[in-house]
Design an enzyme around this catalytic site. Structure first.
Site: not given
Ligand code: ACO
Length: 362
Positions: A246, A304
């Site tokens: 998140h 989710e």
């Molecule tokens: N699985 C694996 N790695 C992850 C995940 C995940 N679910 N989420 C983040 N990371 C990693 C990224 O790859 C990144 O790694 P890096 O620094 O080595 O490149 C690091 O964690 C940071 O990720 P960001 O993209 O900067 O985090 P951001 O805050 O932009 O993303 C998000 C948040 C989009 C929710 C992300 O965690 C994600 O894609 N989760 C999976 C999709 C999901 O569950 N979405 C629902 C969110 S809840 C809602 O919106 C209602």
């Protein structure tokens, strides 16, 4: 420049606050614990919308008004083009909502609250070759949504579980879809335009489109023994684990707990069975693996993951989950859009140009 607007505070709001370190969500002065499973969606809407719509709203009045709005919205389905109804569920619901005239008043807000609640079950049924079921205005909003989906009345426990879900996802700070609603509202375009923009933002898998893929993941894993190896391979392949991570929370999303409890209440003594047991094993394995692979970035369960299980248990097909999310979040979108129009300015950030510049004549 702040890529992704990380940590940028774009507005003041009276509506909700997300404490990502403490794992606390406050909506209109009450913590999620005081709301989820305690108040009805109509009570929550009265809380969210009274100031926003400059009306003294109460839950009983809203229950009646939303019931009448469901009837009005249902009547539009008969005139809808088949080409719209044949779209994927979320696209169809968005397209059907776009037919409403824009406005900033209570009647427009009621229509927008009714729209995903009425269109989602109708489109699901039409895709299954079944006739849409007309709303029953004597029912509360959540109970009627399930009645329109299944074509029969459902148990009070099922209605309560959906009600808890709608309340739990009703508002959540400056998330992507709410921000989209506020950007459009800041131009004074009207509530329909604001909600449609939000709906578009919600659809993506990084926001409200994640729970369908959570079920795809559980299906692919199949049994608890496969969880570790499947998850490791997915991460090796550069995939993200849906339902984890998140932007704001560094701890477990409190909404995940609210929905897990709702699911437990719904499952009664059966919670150790099948899907639920598999999901618990997958969650535990995912948290272990993510903590090992990303020690500097806490990646915990988000809303989710348990949304997927709860909505599946209530009989919604996975391709409709984003529209069901919109049934709850629409209250927050409307409140934020109105707050922006009442108290905000045009949202117009700057960009850093990194493209070529004209070559100056010597
Ligand atoms: N699985 C694996 N790695 C992850 C995940 C995940 N679910 N989420 C983040 N990371 C990693 C990224 O790859 C990144 O790694 P890096 O620094 O080595 O490149 C690091 O964690 C940071 O990720 P960001 O993209 O900067 O985090 P951001 O805050 O932009 O993303 C998000 C948040 C989009 C929710 C992300 O965690 C994600 O894609 N989760 C999976 C999709 C999901 O569950 N979405 C629902 C969110 S809840 C809602 O919106 C209602």
């Amino acid at each position: 420049m702040k890529n992704g607007l990380d940590d940028v505070v774009a507005t003041e709001t009276m509506l909700s606050d997300v404490d990502g370190v403490g794992g606390i969500l406050i909506i209109r002065g009450r913590s999620l614990d005081e709301l989820a499973g305690v108040v009805t969606y109509e009570e929550l809407l009265a809380l969210l919308l009274s100031d926003a719509l400059d009306e003294k709203l109460d839950a009983d009045g809203l229950r009646q008004q939303i019931g009448l709005a469901r009837q009005e919205v249902f009547r539009t389905i008969a005139d809808a083009a088949t080409s719209l109804l044949n779209l994927p569920v979320t696209d169809a619901v968005r397209a059907l909502t776009a037919q409403f005239a824009d406005g900033d008043d209570l009647a427009t807000a009621l229509r927008l609250i009714a729209a995903p609640a009425v269109f989602t079950p109708a489109v699901i049924r039409l895709k299954n070759g079944q006739a849409p079921v007309a709303p029953d205005t004597s029912l509360a909003h959540a109970a009627d949504i399930l009645h329109m989906l299944h074509g029969r009345s459902v148990s009070p426990e099922q209605a309560a579980a959906l009600d808890t879900y709608l309340v739990t996802v009703s508002d959540h700070g400056m998330n992507a879809s709410t921000f989209a609603a506020r950007v459009v509202a800041s131009t004074h375009a009207g509530l329909v335009s604001s909600v449609l923009a939000a709906f578009g933002a919600l659809k993506g898998p990084l926001h409200g489109g994640a729970p369908g893929p959570v079920l795809d993941m559980l299906d692919a894993i199949g049994t608890p023994d496969n969880a570790e190896s499947w998850l490791e391979k997915a991460l090796d392949d550069g995939e993200r684990l849906m339902g984890f991570g998140h932007r704001i929370y560094r701890v477990r999303d409190p909404r995940a707990d609210a929905l897990m409890q709702a699911l437990r209440r719904l499952a009664g003594g059966n919670q150790g069975a099948g899907r639920f047991k598999l999901a618990e094993s997958v969650e535990a394995a995912a948290l272990r693996i993510l903590a090992r692979r990303k020690p500097d970035r806490p990646l915990k369960t988000n809303v989710e993951f348990y949304t997927a299980l709860l909505l599946e248990t209530l009989g919604f097909p996975r391709e409709s989950f984003t529209s069901v999310f919109a049934m709850g979040r629409v209250g927050g979108w409307i409140a934020h859009a109105r707050e922006q129009t009442q108290h905000g300015r045009l949202i117009r950030p700057q960009s850093l140009y990194v493209g070529p510049r004209p070559i100056k004549a010597a």
